[in-house]
Design a protein around this motif. Structure first.
Motif, PDB file in Angstrom:
ATOM      1  N   CYS A   1       0.830  -1.211   0.000  1.00  0.00           N
ATOM      2  CA  CYS A   1       0.000   0.000   0.000  1.00  0.00           C
ATOM      3  C   CYS A   1       0.863   1.260   0.000  1.00  0.00           C
ATOM      4  CB  CYS A   1      -0.917   0.022   1.216  1.00  0.00           C
ATOM      5  SG  CYS A   1      -2.232  -1.210   1.190  1.00  0.00           S
ATOM      6  N   GLN A   2       1.870   1.270   0.848  1.00  0.00           N
ATOM      7  CA  GLN A   2       2.739   2.438   0.954  1.00  0.00           C
ATOM      8  C   GLN A   2       3.457   2.711  -0.366  1.00  0.00           C
ATOM      9  OE1 GLN A   2       5.021   1.088   4.300  1.00  0.00           O
ATOM     10  NE2 GLN A   2       3.810   2.248   5.750  1.00  0.00           N
ATOM     11  N   ASN A   3       3.900   1.659  -1.031  1.00  0.00           N
ATOM     12  CA  ASN A   3       4.609   1.833  -2.300  1.00  0.00           C
ATOM     13  C   ASN A   3       3.655   2.203  -3.439  1.00  0.00           C
ATOM     14  OD1 ASN A   3       7.079   1.240  -1.106  1.00  0.00           O
ATOM     15  ND2 ASN A   3       6.907  -0.935  -1.549  1.00  0.00           N
ATOM     16  N   SER A   4       2.477   1.610  -3.440  1.00  0.00           N
ATOM     17  CA  SER A   4       1.530   1.829  -4.537  1.00  0.00           C
ATOM     18  C   SER A   4       1.020   3.257  -4.590  1.00  0.00           C
ATOM     19  CB  SER A   4       0.359   0.855  -4.426  1.00  0.00           C
ATOM     20  OG  SER A   4       0.820  -0.463  -4.648  1.00  0.00           O
ATOM     21  N   VAL A   5       0.840   3.900  -3.442  1.00  0.00           N
ATOM     22  CA  VAL A   5       0.324   5.275  -3.467  1.00  0.00           C
ATOM     23  C   VAL A   5       1.316   6.245  -4.085  1.00  0.00           C
ATOM     24  CG1 VAL A   5      -1.292   4.982  -1.558  1.00  0.00           C
ATOM     25  CG2 VAL A   5       1.022   5.771  -1.086  1.00  0.00           C
ATOM     26  N   GLU A   6       2.555   5.815  -4.284  1.00  0.00           N
ATOM     27  CA  GLU A   6       3.560   6.649  -4.944  1.00  0.00           C
ATOM     28  C   GLU A   6       3.496   6.534  -6.462  1.00  0.00           C
ATOM     29  OE1 GLU A   6       5.400   8.788  -3.215  1.00  0.00           O
ATOM     30  OE2 GLU A   6       4.467   8.032  -1.386  1.00  0.00           O
ATOM     31  N   GLU A   7       2.726   5.567  -6.968  1.00  0.00           N
ATOM     32  CA  GLU A   7       2.621   5.372  -8.416  1.00  0.00           C
ATOM     33  C   GLU A   7       1.763   6.467  -9.042  1.00  0.00           C
ATOM     34  OE1 GLU A   7       1.029   1.483  -9.096  1.00  0.00           O
ATOM     35  OE2 GLU A   7       2.691   0.493  -8.070  1.00  0.00           O
ATOM     36  N   PRO A   8       2.102   6.877 -10.268  1.00  0.00           N
ATOM     37  CA  PRO A   8       1.285   7.888 -10.961  1.00  0.00           C
ATOM     38  C   PRO A   8      -0.161   7.405 -11.103  1.00  0.00           C
ATOM     39  CG  PRO A   8       3.326   7.488 -12.154  1.00  0.00           C
ATOM     40  CD  PRO A   8       3.241   6.451 -11.066  1.00  0.00           C
ATOM     41  N   GLY A   9      -1.103   8.266 -10.774  1.00  0.00           N
ATOM     42  CA  GLY A   9      -2.515   7.946 -10.948  1.00  0.00           C
ATOM     43  C   GLY A   9      -3.160   7.213  -9.780  1.00  0.00           C
TER      44      GLY A   9
ATOM     45  N   ASP B   1      -5.604   1.108   0.194  1.00  0.00           N
ATOM     46  CA  ASP B   1      -5.765   0.893   1.627  1.00  0.00           C
ATOM     47  C   ASP B   1      -6.009  -0.568   1.969  1.00  0.00           C
ATOM     48  OD1 ASP B   1      -5.607   3.662   2.320  1.00  0.00           O
ATOM     49  OD2 ASP B   1      -7.645   3.906   1.574  1.00  0.00           O
ATOM     50  N   LEU B   2      -5.612  -0.922   3.165  1.00  0.00           N
ATOM     51  CA  LEU B   2      -5.824  -2.260   3.695  1.00  0.00           C
ATOM     52  C   LEU B   2      -6.726  -2.134   4.908  1.00  0.00           C
ATOM     53  CD1 LEU B   2      -5.001  -5.271   3.561  1.00  0.00           C
ATOM     54  CD2 LEU B   2      -3.097  -4.699   5.081  1.00  0.00           C
ATOM     55  N   PHE B   3      -7.804  -2.914   4.915  1.00  0.00           N
ATOM     56  CA  PHE B   3      -8.754  -2.910   6.018  1.00  0.00           C
ATOM     57  C   PHE B   3      -8.774  -4.281   6.673  1.00  0.00           C
ATOM     58  CE2 PHE B   3     -10.089   0.380   3.158  1.00  0.00           C
ATOM     59  CZ  PHE B   3     -10.463   1.422   3.992  1.00  0.00           C
ATOM     60  N   GLN B   4      -9.094  -4.303   7.965  1.00  0.00           N
ATOM     61  CA  GLN B   4      -9.157  -5.540   8.733  1.00  0.00           C
ATOM     62  C   GLN B   4     -10.530  -5.637   9.389  1.00  0.00           C
ATOM     63  OE1 GLN B   4      -6.824  -5.661  12.336  1.00  0.00           O
ATOM     64  NE2 GLN B   4      -6.338  -7.806  11.996  1.00  0.00           N
ATOM     65  N   SER B   5     -11.129  -6.807   9.320  1.00  0.00           N
ATOM     66  CA  SER B   5     -12.423  -7.038   9.940  1.00  0.00           C
ATOM     67  C   SER B   5     -12.300  -7.015  11.459  1.00  0.00           C
ATOM     68  CB  SER B   5     -12.963  -8.403   9.496  1.00  0.00           C
ATOM     69  OG  SER B   5     -14.079  -8.772  10.264  1.00  0.00           O
ATOM     70  N   ASP B   6     -13.250  -6.365  12.111  1.00  0.00           N
ATOM     71  CA  ASP B   6     -13.296  -6.393  13.575  1.00  0.00           C
ATOM     72  C   ASP B   6     -13.724  -7.770  14.074  1.00  0.00           C
ATOM     73  OD1 ASP B   6     -12.516  -3.719  13.902  1.00  0.00           O
ATOM     74  OD2 ASP B   6     -14.574  -3.028  13.624  1.00  0.00           O
TER      75      ASP B   6
ATOM     76  N   LEU C   1      -8.402  -5.323   0.583  1.00  0.00           N
ATOM     77  CA  LEU C   1      -7.513  -4.364  -0.053  1.00  0.00           C
ATOM     78  C   LEU C   1      -8.351  -3.520  -1.002  1.00  0.00           C
ATOM     79  CD1 LEU C   1      -4.470  -3.703  -0.294  1.00  0.00           C
ATOM     80  CD2 LEU C   1      -4.402  -5.274  -2.223  1.00  0.00           C
ATOM     81  N   GLU C   2      -8.265  -2.200  -0.878  1.00  0.00           N
ATOM     82  CA  GLU C   2      -9.037  -1.294  -1.727  1.00  0.00           C
ATOM     83  C   GLU C   2      -8.077  -0.395  -2.502  1.00  0.00           C
ATOM     84  OE1 GLU C   2     -12.901   1.258  -0.912  1.00  0.00           O
ATOM     85  OE2 GLU C   2     -11.140   2.116   0.069  1.00  0.00           O
ATOM     86  N   GLU C   3      -8.215  -0.434  -3.828  1.00  0.00           N
ATOM     87  CA  GLU C   3      -7.364   0.372  -4.697  1.00  0.00           C
ATOM     88  C   GLU C   3      -8.239   1.329  -5.505  1.00  0.00           C
ATOM     89  OE1 GLU C   3      -4.517  -2.209  -6.974  1.00  0.00           O
ATOM     90  OE2 GLU C   3      -5.877  -3.747  -6.210  1.00  0.00           O
ATOM     91  N   MET C   4      -7.737   2.536  -5.733  1.00  0.00           N
ATOM     92  CA  MET C   4      -8.457   3.484  -6.578  1.00  0.00           C
ATOM     93  C   MET C   4      -7.438   4.255  -7.411  1.00  0.00           C
ATOM     94  SD  MET C   4     -11.056   6.573  -5.577  1.00  0.00           S
ATOM     95  CE  MET C   4     -12.057   5.505  -4.580  1.00  0.00           C
TER      96      MET C   4
ATOM     97  N   THR D   1      -7.439   6.566 -13.707  1.00  0.00           N
ATOM     98  CA  THR D   1      -7.927   6.008 -14.972  1.00  0.00           C
ATOM     99  C   THR D   1      -7.716   4.498 -14.998  1.00  0.00           C
ATOM    100  OG1 THR D   1      -5.803   6.198 -16.119  1.00  0.00           O
ATOM    101  CG2 THR D   1      -7.249   8.147 -16.186  1.00  0.00           C
ATOM    102  N   ALA D   2      -8.405   3.850 -15.920  1.00  0.00           N
ATOM    103  CA  ALA D   2      -8.215   2.413 -16.104  1.00  0.00           C
ATOM    104  C   ALA D   2      -6.790   2.119 -16.565  1.00  0.00           C
ATOM    105  CB  ALA D   2      -9.220   1.882 -17.121  1.00  0.00           C
ATOM    106  N   GLU D   3      -6.207   3.027 -17.321  1.00  0.00           N
ATOM    107  CA  GLU D   3      -4.831   2.853 -17.790  1.00  0.00           C
ATOM    108  C   GLU D   3      -3.851   2.880 -16.609  1.00  0.00           C
ATOM    109  OE1 GLU D   3      -6.921   5.175 -19.206  1.00  0.00           O
ATOM    110  OE2 GLU D   3      -7.401   3.946 -20.955  1.00  0.00           O
ATOM    111  N   ASP D   4      -4.095   3.771 -15.639  1.00  0.00           N
ATOM    112  CA  ASP D   4      -3.235   3.824 -14.455  1.00  0.00           C
ATOM    113  C   ASP D   4      -3.330   2.518 -13.671  1.00  0.00           C
ATOM    114  OD1 ASP D   4      -2.395   6.444 -14.956  1.00  0.00           O
ATOM    115  OD2 ASP D   4      -4.038   7.306 -13.795  1.00  0.00           O
ATOM    116  N   ALA D   5      -4.531   1.988 -13.536  1.00  0.00           N
ATOM    117  CA  ALA D   5      -4.725   0.721 -12.820  1.00  0.00           C
ATOM    118  C   ALA D   5      -4.033  -0.431 -13.563  1.00  0.00           C
ATOM    119  CB  ALA D   5      -6.197   0.424 -12.641  1.00  0.00           C
ATOM    120  N   ALA D   6      -4.113  -0.420 -14.887  1.00  0.00           N
ATOM    121  CA  ALA D   6      -3.492  -1.479 -15.675  1.00  0.00           C
ATOM    122  C   ALA D   6      -1.966  -1.452 -15.544  1.00  0.00           C
ATOM    123  CB  ALA D   6      -3.891  -1.348 -17.143  1.00  0.00           C
ATOM    124  N   LYS D   7      -1.394  -0.252 -15.393  1.00  0.00           N
ATOM    125  CA  LYS D   7       0.060  -0.142 -15.239  1.00  0.00           C
ATOM    126  C   LYS D   7       0.526  -0.695 -13.891  1.00  0.00           C
ATOM    127  CE  LYS D   7       0.421   3.966 -18.114  1.00  0.00           C
ATOM    128  NZ  LYS D   7       0.633   5.416 -18.091  1.00  0.00           N
ATOM    129  N   HIS D   8      -0.370  -0.638 -12.895  1.00  0.00           N
ATOM    130  CA  HIS D   8      -0.027  -1.138 -11.563  1.00  0.00           C
ATOM    131  C   HIS D   8       0.210  -2.632 -11.630  1.00  0.00           C
ATOM    132  CE1 HIS D   8      -0.044  -1.984  -7.308  1.00  0.00           C
ATOM    133  NE2 HIS D   8      -1.015  -2.853  -7.515  1.00  0.00           N
TER     134      HIS D   8
END
Length: 67
Positions: free
Chosen positions: A28-36, A41-46, A54-57, A60-67
């Motif tokens: 997560c920490q590394n991915s937020v540095e990627e363009p776009g 975020d990582l969530f944990q159930s109570d 794991l939630e990614e946003m 663009t779809a192109e930015d997600a595809a590059k990840h």
């Protein structure tokens, strides 16, 4: 569900779950540095500390595809 802090929480029941938490937090920490990348975020159930989501946003779809 709650967003996980940077260090892995001690309530992950198994060593495997703690290792996965560590790896995903670093991911997560590394991915937020990627363009776009808007959020990664990582969530944990109570109810079950070994249940993670794991939630990614991306801008663009192109930015997600590059990840």
């Amino acid at each position: 569900m709650r967003r996980l802090p940077k260090p892995p929480p001690p309530n992950c029941r198994s060593l495997v779950a703690r290792c996965i938490c560590c790896a995903q937090i670093t991911n997560c920490q590394n991915s937020v540095e990627e363009p776009g990348c808007l959020r990664f975020d990582l969530f944990q159930s109570d109810a079950d500390p070994n249940h993670l989501i794991l939630e990614e946003m991306y801008q663009t779809a192109e930015d997600a595809a590059k990840h």
